[in-house]
Design an enzyme around this catalytic site. Sequence first.
Site, mmCIF file in Angstrom:
data_model
loop_
_atom_site.group_PDB
_atom_site.id
_atom_site.type_symbol
_atom_site.label_atom_id
_atom_site.label_comp_id
_atom_site.label_asym_id
_atom_site.label_seq_id
_atom_site.Cartn_x
_atom_site.Cartn_y
_atom_site.Cartn_z
ATOM 1 N N LYS A 195 -11.239 -4.074 -2.796
ATOM 2 C CA LYS A 195 -12.184 -2.957 -2.777
ATOM 3 C C LYS A 195 -11.710 -1.807 -3.646
ATOM 4 C CE LYS A 195 -13.874 -3.777 1.881
ATOM 5 N NZ LYS A 195 -13.427 -3.611 3.246
ATOM 6 N N LYS A 253 0.827 -1.209 0.000
ATOM 7 C CA LYS A 253 0.000 0.000 0.000
ATOM 8 C C LYS A 253 0.854 1.249 0.000
ATOM 9 C CE LYS A 253 -4.275 -1.882 1.716
ATOM 10 N NZ LYS A 253 -5.279 -1.985 2.755
ATOM 11 N N LYS A 286 -5.488 -10.510 -5.681
ATOM 12 C CA LYS A 286 -6.746 -10.769 -4.961
ATOM 13 C C LYS A 286 -7.814 -9.746 -5.365
ATOM 14 C CE LYS A 286 -5.903 -7.917 -0.949
ATOM 15 N NZ LYS A 286 -6.003 -7.641 0.441
#
Length: 327
Positions: A195, A111, A192
């Site tokens: 969101k 991130k 994966k």
Amino acid sequence: MTRVFSGIKPTGNVHLGNLLGALVHWVDDQHRADSIYCVVDLHALTVPQDPAELRETTVRLAQLLLAVGLDPEVCTLFVQSHVSAHSELAWLMECTAAFGELSRMTQFKDKSAKSGFVSGGLFTYPALMAADILLYDATHVPVGDDQRQHVELTRDLAERFNARYGATFVIPEATYPRAGARVMDLQDPTSKMSKSEDGAPGTILVLDDPKAIEKKIKRAVTDTEVEVRYDVAAKPGVSNLLSILGAATGRTPDEAAVGYTQYGPLKADTAAAVIELLAPVQARFAELAADPGETQRLLAVGAAKARELADATLARARDQIGLLPPG
Ligand code: TYM
């Protein structure tokens, strides 16, 4: 005693990975164990949020959890920031964690590499997550595979704290589903489903309508062979569909593969199974969304129950570490 705790962030829309990797298991667990579930709004703050949107997303997520089948009469459902012990214990956990071990968290590395502004909270995020779990003496933490490293760190921090200051925390164990622990992006089955990919063709949202679901699954990336078998390394796209079909119908991916010789029918059946799984959730969500006041009332009841348990653990930890009792 078995005590289950888990959390989900109110960011973006809930997708099929969240549902199959975590939420359906929360619903099952609530009938088997004393279960506590949390909308982790403080975790959402690691990246800048629009305040009105965060409020809205928090209530919507709670409604979705109720729609999926969490029963506030059976489990405890609350919002993290309503129980201040989470923030307080997080500090004790930050002081228990080593800089090096926080630096090794793969989610932080991923991130922070992707975003321009890297907050201090993004770095210490796993210490807050450890506090969430440890406050409730949780024995089991149902999560998807992507949270494995965070739960391992929680165990390490609990063991270190206990060794330094005396028995304080229960050492929790992560539990993962047989199928669906890692739902992958339909367009890039080596990443994966996430969101941040909202609206993207590779992410199925729990509130997507049947047409959108059919379209996304029909266009899912497969491979140039025609054989249907579960083999994540060689056939990531087909394996992902089998994992989704298996999870949606209560079977392992290998069991789900039986009888298929072509990709077309596999895709059609996977879409049908997902649509069938989501239809009742969507109908209940529409009813709950009409009455946000009732949701907030239920969350206040949940917070009161959670606070009682959390405050007792926090008092224990404060005492063990040598903080003077207040007043
Ligand atoms: P979050 O909000 O990203 O995701 C919620 C749950 O969904 C699972 N999940 C998936 N499972 C399978 N396939 C996927 N593609 C997929 N994407 C997400 C996650 O593993 C998770 O179980 N840090 C946590 C929230 C948290 C928490 C906690 C969890 C905060 N405190 C304490 C457990 C205990 C997170 O960001 O989850």
